[in-house]
Design a protein around this motif. Structure first.
Motif, PDB file in Angstrom:
ATOM      1  N   PHE A  18      -0.824  -1.201  -8.409  1.00  0.00           N
ATOM      2  CA  PHE A  18       0.629  -1.246  -8.530  1.00  0.00           C
ATOM      3  C   PHE A  18       1.316  -1.556  -7.208  1.00  0.00           C
ATOM      4  O   PHE A  18       2.488  -1.906  -7.188  1.00  0.00           O
ATOM      5  CB  PHE A  18       1.158   0.067  -9.112  1.00  0.00           C
ATOM      6  CG  PHE A  18       0.790   0.262 -10.545  1.00  0.00           C
ATOM      7  CD1 PHE A  18       1.269  -0.589 -11.527  1.00  0.00           C
ATOM      8  CD2 PHE A  18      -0.055   1.290 -10.917  1.00  0.00           C
ATOM      9  CE1 PHE A  18       0.926  -0.411 -12.850  1.00  0.00           C
ATOM     10  CE2 PHE A  18      -0.406   1.477 -12.238  1.00  0.00           C
ATOM     11  CZ  PHE A  18       0.087   0.619 -13.204  1.00  0.00           C
ATOM     12  N   ARG A  19       0.577  -1.435  -6.106  1.00  0.00           N
ATOM     13  CA  ARG A  19       1.169  -1.786  -4.813  1.00  0.00           C
ATOM     14  C   ARG A  19       1.511  -3.268  -4.771  1.00  0.00           C
ATOM     15  O   ARG A  19       2.485  -3.673  -4.140  1.00  0.00           O
ATOM     16  CB  ARG A  19       0.214  -1.450  -3.669  1.00  0.00           C
ATOM     17  CG  ARG A  19       0.075   0.021  -3.432  1.00  0.00           C
ATOM     18  CD  ARG A  19      -0.693   0.296  -2.196  1.00  0.00           C
ATOM     19  NE  ARG A  19       0.192   0.077  -1.045  1.00  0.00           N
ATOM     20  CZ  ARG A  19      -0.239   0.015   0.192  1.00  0.00           C
ATOM     21  NH1 ARG A  19      -1.514   0.142   0.445  1.00  0.00           N
ATOM     22  NH2 ARG A  19       0.600  -0.182   1.181  1.00  0.00           N
ATOM     23  N   THR A  54       8.433   3.146  -0.316  1.00  0.00           N
ATOM     24  CA  THR A  54       7.561   3.657   0.743  1.00  0.00           C
ATOM     25  C   THR A  54       6.932   4.990   0.336  1.00  0.00           C
ATOM     26  O   THR A  54       5.792   5.271   0.715  1.00  0.00           O
ATOM     27  CB  THR A  54       8.333   3.808   2.063  1.00  0.00           C
ATOM     28  OG1 THR A  54       9.479   4.628   1.833  1.00  0.00           O
ATOM     29  CG2 THR A  54       8.750   2.456   2.610  1.00  0.00           C
ATOM     30  N   ALA A  55       7.651   5.793  -0.439  1.00  0.00           N
ATOM     31  CA  ALA A  55       7.076   7.056  -0.911  1.00  0.00           C
ATOM     32  C   ALA A  55       5.881   6.793  -1.830  1.00  0.00           C
ATOM     33  O   ALA A  55       4.861   7.486  -1.745  1.00  0.00           O
ATOM     34  CB  ALA A  55       8.131   7.880  -1.631  1.00  0.00           C
ATOM     35  N   THR A  97       2.081   7.893  -1.020  1.00  0.00           N
ATOM     36  CA  THR A  97       1.306   8.707  -1.953  1.00  0.00           C
ATOM     37  C   THR A  97      -0.054   8.071  -2.222  1.00  0.00           C
ATOM     38  O   THR A  97      -1.078   8.760  -2.256  1.00  0.00           O
ATOM     39  CB  THR A  97       2.073   8.881  -3.276  1.00  0.00           C
ATOM     40  OG1 THR A  97       3.356   9.440  -2.987  1.00  0.00           O
ATOM     41  CG2 THR A  97       1.332   9.766  -4.233  1.00  0.00           C
ATOM     42  N   ILE A  98      -0.072   6.764  -2.381  1.00  0.00           N
ATOM     43  CA  ILE A  98      -1.342   6.066  -2.627  1.00  0.00           C
ATOM     44  C   ILE A  98      -2.246   6.168  -1.407  1.00  0.00           C
ATOM     45  O   ILE A  98      -3.452   6.402  -1.528  1.00  0.00           O
ATOM     46  CB  ILE A  98      -1.082   4.599  -3.018  1.00  0.00           C
ATOM     47  CG1 ILE A  98      -0.428   4.553  -4.389  1.00  0.00           C
ATOM     48  CG2 ILE A  98      -2.373   3.800  -3.021  1.00  0.00           C
ATOM     49  CD1 ILE A  98      -0.010   3.188  -4.827  1.00  0.00           C
ATOM     50  N   THR A 107      -3.609   9.734  -1.153  1.00  0.00           N
ATOM     51  CA  THR A 107      -4.631   9.912  -2.182  1.00  0.00           C
ATOM     52  C   THR A 107      -5.930   9.222  -1.791  1.00  0.00           C
ATOM     53  O   THR A 107      -7.025   9.764  -1.989  1.00  0.00           O
ATOM     54  CB  THR A 107      -4.132   9.369  -3.535  1.00  0.00           C
ATOM     55  OG1 THR A 107      -2.906  10.002  -3.864  1.00  0.00           O
ATOM     56  CG2 THR A 107      -5.144   9.620  -4.630  1.00  0.00           C
ATOM     57  N   SER A 108      -5.832   8.039  -1.200  1.00  0.00           N
ATOM     58  CA  SER A 108      -7.029   7.308  -0.769  1.00  0.00           C
ATOM     59  C   SER A 108      -7.738   8.032   0.366  1.00  0.00           C
ATOM     60  O   SER A 108      -8.970   8.067   0.411  1.00  0.00           O
ATOM     61  CB  SER A 108      -6.653   5.901  -0.331  1.00  0.00           C
ATOM     62  OG  SER A 108      -6.070   5.189  -1.388  1.00  0.00           O
ATOM     63  N   VAL A 109      -6.968   8.616   1.284  1.00  0.00           N
ATOM     64  CA  VAL A 109      -7.584   9.368   2.384  1.00  0.00           C
ATOM     65  C   VAL A 109      -8.297  10.603   1.844  1.00  0.00           C
ATOM     66  O   VAL A 109      -9.427  10.905   2.248  1.00  0.00           O
ATOM     67  CB  VAL A 109      -6.519   9.752   3.435  1.00  0.00           C
ATOM     68  CG1 VAL A 109      -7.059  10.754   4.431  1.00  0.00           C
ATOM     69  CG2 VAL A 109      -6.014   8.523   4.158  1.00  0.00           C
TER      70      VAL A 109
END
Length: 182
Positions: free
Chosen positions: A91-92, A60-61, A65-66, A69-71
């Protein structure tokens, strides 16, 4: 959520340069939709697990983080330096598959442990690559000379187009066949 992740990866694969007319608007709307869904998923998990539980779990971390970063990338704009970090979204898929498929999780864990055990080899490889790059720059420094003028009238007849059949298109679509020095 897995359907949204796979759809997001597919829309990322559809991007091209220059983007076809109209397709970029659709991709931007889809990307914003995916971002809203992923922010919703993050909010629900944060409420369910709490901040400590959310960020102590590596899965979940990583997702959080992804999403963060996208926001930030959406706020900064598409041309920011965070565009390269969009690759982490791929990688998700592996992350979600590893949670649902135990044998795949074992395989990924073995690959990560192998990569960790190769750390000295990777350092040596990077060093050799750096040395070879410096050698190639030294050996070929005076071999290539390019003349990249601002005006190509001396190469073609004045008024002729470089790319035949592209006269009615926008200028960004007419530059694919122009020879470049770099």
């Amino acid at each position: 959520i897995m359907l949204f992740i796979v759809s997001n990866v597919i829309t990322m694969m559809m991007e091209s340069f220059p983007p076809p007319r109209g397709q970029q608007d659709v991709l931007d709307v889809l990307e914003m939709t995916f971002l809203v869904v992923f922010c919703g998923e993050m909010a629900v998990l944060l409420m369910a697990l709490g901040p400590r539980g959310y960020f102590t779990n590596p899965v979940t971390a990583f997702d959080g983080t992804i999403v963060i970063t996208s926001v930030v990338q959406a706020c900064v704009g598409q041309a920011g330096p965070l565009t390269a970090l969009r690759t982490l979204r791929l990688f998700r898929v592996l992350n979600k598959l590893a949670n649902r498929w135990p044998s795949f999780k074992v395989l990924l864990k073995a690959m990560v442990l192998t990569a960790i055990s190769l750390n000295y080899w990777l350092i040596l490889f990077a060093l050799v690559l750096y040395i070879c790059t410096l050698m190639a720059q030294t050996f070929f420094a005076t071999e290539f000379h390019f003349n990249d003028p601002d005006n190509f009238d001396f190469v073609t007849n004045r008024g002729d187009f470089w790319c035949a059949g592209t006269e009615g298109l926008d200028i960004s679509y007419r530059q694919d066949c122009i020879p470049r020095a770099n």
